[in-house]
Write a protein that holds these residues in place. Sequence first.
Motif, PDB file in Angstrom:
ATOM      1  N   GLY A 158     -23.840  -8.550   0.086  1.00 31.86           N
ATOM      2  CA  GLY A 158     -22.607  -8.191   0.790  1.00 31.86           C
ATOM      3  C   GLY A 158     -21.444  -9.098   0.430  1.00 31.86           C
ATOM      4  O   GLY A 158     -21.645 -10.217  -0.043  1.00 31.86           O
ATOM      5  N   ALA A 159     -20.246  -8.601   0.649  1.00 26.17           N
ATOM      6  CA  ALA A 159     -19.033  -9.411   0.442  1.00 26.17           C
ATOM      7  C   ALA A 159     -18.019  -8.993   1.498  1.00 26.17           C
ATOM      8  O   ALA A 159     -17.774  -7.788   1.670  1.00 26.17           O
ATOM      9  CB  ALA A 159     -18.470  -9.191  -0.952  1.00 26.17           C
ATOM     10  N   GLN A 160     -17.444  -9.967   2.177  1.00 28.73           N
ATOM     11  CA  GLN A 160     -16.544  -9.641   3.300  1.00 28.73           C
ATOM     12  C   GLN A 160     -15.371  -8.738   2.910  1.00 28.73           C
ATOM     13  O   GLN A 160     -15.125  -7.725   3.572  1.00 28.73           O
ATOM     14  CB  GLN A 160     -16.024 -10.920   3.948  1.00 28.73           C
ATOM     15  N   PRO A 161     -14.614  -9.055   1.843  1.00 26.07           N
ATOM     16  CA  PRO A 161     -13.461  -8.190   1.555  1.00 26.07           C
ATOM     17  C   PRO A 161     -13.865  -6.776   1.164  1.00 26.07           C
ATOM     18  O   PRO A 161     -13.120  -5.821   1.393  1.00 26.07           O
ATOM     19  CB  PRO A 161     -12.755  -8.905   0.392  1.00 26.07           C
ATOM     20  N   ARG A 162     -15.078  -6.628   0.593  1.00 30.45           N
ATOM     21  CA  ARG A 162     -15.562  -5.286   0.210  1.00 30.45           C
ATOM     22  C   ARG A 162     -15.779  -4.447   1.464  1.00 30.45           C
ATOM     23  O   ARG A 162     -15.355  -3.285   1.548  1.00 30.45           O
ATOM     24  CB  ARG A 162     -16.858  -5.429  -0.582  1.00 30.45           C
ATOM     25  N   ALA A 163     -16.437  -5.050   2.460  1.00 28.60           N
ATOM     26  CA  ALA A 163     -16.691  -4.338   3.713  1.00 28.60           C
ATOM     27  C   ALA A 163     -15.376  -3.991   4.403  1.00 28.60           C
ATOM     28  O   ALA A 163     -15.176  -2.885   4.916  1.00 28.60           O
ATOM     29  CB  ALA A 163     -17.555  -5.203   4.623  1.00 28.60           C
ATOM     30  N   PRO A 171      -7.848  -4.862 -11.279  1.00 32.75           N
ATOM     31  CA  PRO A 171      -8.472  -3.557 -11.521  1.00 32.75           C
ATOM     32  C   PRO A 171      -9.435  -3.189 -10.391  1.00 32.75           C
ATOM     33  O   PRO A 171     -10.247  -4.028  -9.991  1.00 32.75           O
ATOM     34  CB  PRO A 171      -9.263  -3.762 -12.829  1.00 32.75           C
ATOM     35  N   LEU A 172      -9.333  -1.968  -9.906  1.00 32.26           N
ATOM     36  CA  LEU A 172     -10.254  -1.484  -8.867  1.00 32.26           C
ATOM     37  C   LEU A 172     -10.125   0.032  -8.756  1.00 32.26           C
ATOM     38  O   LEU A 172      -9.016   0.569  -8.800  1.00 32.26           O
ATOM     39  CB  LEU A 172      -9.916  -2.121  -7.506  1.00 32.26           C
ATOM     40  N   GLY A 173     -11.262   0.691  -8.624  1.00 29.12           N
ATOM     41  CA  GLY A 173     -11.273   2.127  -8.343  1.00 29.12           C
ATOM     42  C   GLY A 173     -12.239   2.380  -7.201  1.00 29.12           C
ATOM     43  O   GLY A 173     -12.994   1.487  -6.800  1.00 29.12           O
ATOM     44  N   LEU A 205     -14.494 -17.396  -2.590  1.00 29.26           N
ATOM     45  CA  LEU A 205     -15.621 -16.826  -3.346  1.00 29.26           C
ATOM     46  C   LEU A 205     -15.055 -15.842  -4.371  1.00 29.26           C
ATOM     47  O   LEU A 205     -14.431 -14.851  -3.995  1.00 29.26           O
ATOM     48  CB  LEU A 205     -16.559 -16.069  -2.398  1.00 29.26           C
ATOM     49  N   CYS A 206     -15.296 -16.103  -5.653  1.00 27.79           N
ATOM     50  CA  CYS A 206     -14.771 -15.184  -6.677  1.00 27.79           C
ATOM     51  C   CYS A 206     -15.659 -13.967  -6.839  1.00 27.79           C
ATOM     52  O   CYS A 206     -15.187 -12.855  -6.972  1.00 27.79           O
ATOM     53  CB  CYS A 206     -14.650 -15.906  -8.024  1.00 27.79           C
ATOM     54  N   PHE A 207     -16.974 -14.173  -6.846  1.00 29.62           N
ATOM     55  CA  PHE A 207     -17.830 -13.036  -7.180  1.00 29.62           C
ATOM     56  C   PHE A 207     -19.158 -13.097  -6.462  1.00 29.62           C
ATOM     57  O   PHE A 207     -19.745 -14.171  -6.305  1.00 29.62           O
ATOM     58  CB  PHE A 207     -18.094 -12.999  -8.698  1.00 29.62           C
ATOM     59  N   VAL A 208     -19.602 -11.943  -6.030  1.00 31.27           N
ATOM     60  CA  VAL A 208     -21.007 -11.770  -5.667  1.00 31.27           C
ATOM     61  C   VAL A 208     -21.369 -10.331  -6.035  1.00 31.27           C
ATOM     62  O   VAL A 208     -20.545  -9.424  -5.906  1.00 31.27           O
ATOM     63  CB  VAL A 208     -21.276 -12.079  -4.169  1.00 31.27           C
ATOM     64  N   THR A 217     -21.635  -3.786 -12.881  1.00 30.32           N
ATOM     65  CA  THR A 217     -21.759  -5.205 -12.522  1.00 30.32           C
ATOM     66  C   THR A 217     -20.680  -5.611 -11.518  1.00 30.32           C
ATOM     67  O   THR A 217     -20.939  -6.331 -10.565  1.00 30.32           O
ATOM     68  CB  THR A 217     -21.649  -6.069 -13.793  1.00 30.32           C
ATOM     69  N   TYR A 218     -19.477  -5.104 -11.750  1.00 31.91           N
ATOM     70  CA  TYR A 218     -18.352  -5.573 -10.927  1.00 31.91           C
ATOM     71  C   TYR A 218     -17.953  -4.603  -9.819  1.00 31.91           C
ATOM     72  O   TYR A 218     -16.827  -4.660  -9.317  1.00 31.91           O
ATOM     73  CB  TYR A 218     -17.153  -5.876 -11.834  1.00 31.91           C
ATOM     74  N   CYS A 219     -18.876  -3.711  -9.423  1.00 34.72           N
ATOM     75  CA  CYS A 219     -18.623  -2.805  -8.283  1.00 34.72           C
ATOM     76  C   CYS A 219     -18.132  -3.600  -7.074  1.00 34.72           C
ATOM     77  O   CYS A 219     -18.851  -4.477  -6.580  1.00 34.72           O
ATOM     78  CB  CYS A 219     -19.930  -2.172  -7.823  1.00 34.72           C
ATOM     79  N   GLY A 220     -16.963  -3.306  -6.584  1.00 36.58           N
ATOM     80  CA  GLY A 220     -16.505  -3.954  -5.349  1.00 36.58           C
ATOM     81  C   GLY A 220     -16.317  -5.443  -5.524  1.00 36.58           C
ATOM     82  O   GLY A 220     -16.693  -6.244  -4.650  1.00 36.58           O
ATOM     83  N   HIS A 221     -15.744  -5.851  -6.656  1.00 36.23           N
ATOM     84  CA  HIS A 221     -15.504  -7.276  -6.927  1.00 36.23           C
ATOM     85  C   HIS A 221     -14.680  -7.877  -5.782  1.00 36.23           C
ATOM     86  O   HIS A 221     -13.646  -7.323  -5.403  1.00 36.23           O
ATOM     87  CB  HIS A 221     -14.758  -7.414  -8.257  1.00 36.23           C
ATOM     88  N   PRO A 222     -15.122  -9.008  -5.228  1.00 39.29           N
ATOM     89  CA  PRO A 222     -14.427  -9.569  -4.056  1.00 39.29           C
ATOM     90  C   PRO A 222     -12.936  -9.832  -4.277  1.00 39.29           C
ATOM     91  O   PRO A 222     -12.135  -9.606  -3.363  1.00 39.29           O
ATOM     92  CB  PRO A 222     -15.190 -10.871  -3.780  1.00 39.29           C
TER      93      PRO A 222
END
Length: 442
Positions: A77-82, A279-281, A69-72, A303-308
């Motif tokens: 929810g997104a597993q790698p974000r959690a 990129p991630l902060g 999964l590239c994006f949600v 839009t891309y907060c916590g991109h998977p």
Amino acid sequence: MSKERDDVLHSWCVQSEWQAPTIVGGEGARLRDEAGNEYLDMSSLAECSNLGHQHPHVVAAIRAQAERLCFVTSAWGAQPRAELAAALLDRSGFHGGRVFFTLGGADANEHAVKFARQARGLPHGKVIARDRSYHGASYAAMALSGDARTRGQVDPAAFDVLHVPPPYAYRCPFGSDNDAECGQRAADAVAAAIDAQGADQVAAVLMEPDAGSNGIVAPDNYWPRLRAITRERGVPLIADEVMSGFGRCGEWFAWQRHGEDARPDLMTLAKGLTGAHLPLGAVLLSAAMARRLEDQMLYTGLTYCGHPLSCAAGVAALKAYEDEGLVERSRLLGQQMHAVLKGMQARHRLIGDVRGGHGLFAVVELVADRASRTPLAPWPRVPAGLAGLVRKAMAQGVSFAVRGNLILLAPPLVVGAGELASALNLLDRLLGEMASAGTEAA
Ligand SMILES: Cc1ncc(COP(=O)(O)O)c(C=O)c1O
């Protein structure tokens, strides 16, 4: 290279002077250009590639996530974000807190300020930051930064930001020649600024806890004192760990060197969070800060907060720091690097100060005259001799980062001990050549 030179608007440079190789690959602390030349990276590019280039486990994690999964959107929810949020809260000890993901450091700092203001119920509450700091290049982040280079572009007062003098012990703004006294007076200046505004009008204090990207390394007593001052006054303290985090200063997060009592209320991260693979902060909020926001509407988001993909890179990056013992390695090699640089200082009168060394981060400050501490060139201009040194080093396969009179040494934490020694040897030799050519002119 010529197409890029003509078509891309590059940051932090004069376009007509832009000149750089096109990098096509990398491994460990080395980069390779299209002509097959290799460069030993002594700055982790923008102090961000802490894991070295193309870390195989991070690359594999990105690939695997891309296939799933590239994006949600962050509304779902997104597993790698959690997984990444849980790992960050665990690693930092911000138990019961929350993580807000951004795309980089500037927006992390802007959001940390937003959250502090909202939690305090002070939408226009003052934020105290310091001169010679860097918090990013978007407008509010420039207002937060105490950076002479961008001061003409933004008025901090318009963003309710005020600046206090920095804990710059080598050129102490309080006239002290004692590191601890300078650290104490710089922290006390924050106390005075809070008291002058009234603590109930100050939304937050935002500072870099150790190494600053503008080349200041705070004396040891600065952060603990700042923490005590802000705690006594009930003002949230935000640690900008965008550069100092992820082992750069010999700890997961630089404030940890001072123990649990030094824990900030909010902490901002980027760069080493994915080892710059994507990129991630992030903003980490303590349990108490998160509780204050729990039942309020949060009118913000990206839009891309916590991109998977980025979060999957972050999960793999955290595991790599841990599995490879890179935080401890940074501490050990950082001490060795600092000792070698101190040795160089004894040999080269051009070196006024060497600071850092808690991890693989050190600053070498060059002067025209050691006794008077006269800068080689007025800040933030890069002296011609130093620009020449960087060019010669590149020609010999080593890339050094400079800012004004400062050489910033921040190699990837995976740098080999032999690679580090050879880069420092080259620096030693080139400083000798620069001195004999007559400092500025060389
Ligand atoms: C301490 C610090 N804060 C914030 C930033 C801004 O991060 P970004 O460039 O990802 O917006 C930087 C970048 O150099 C930094 O060093």
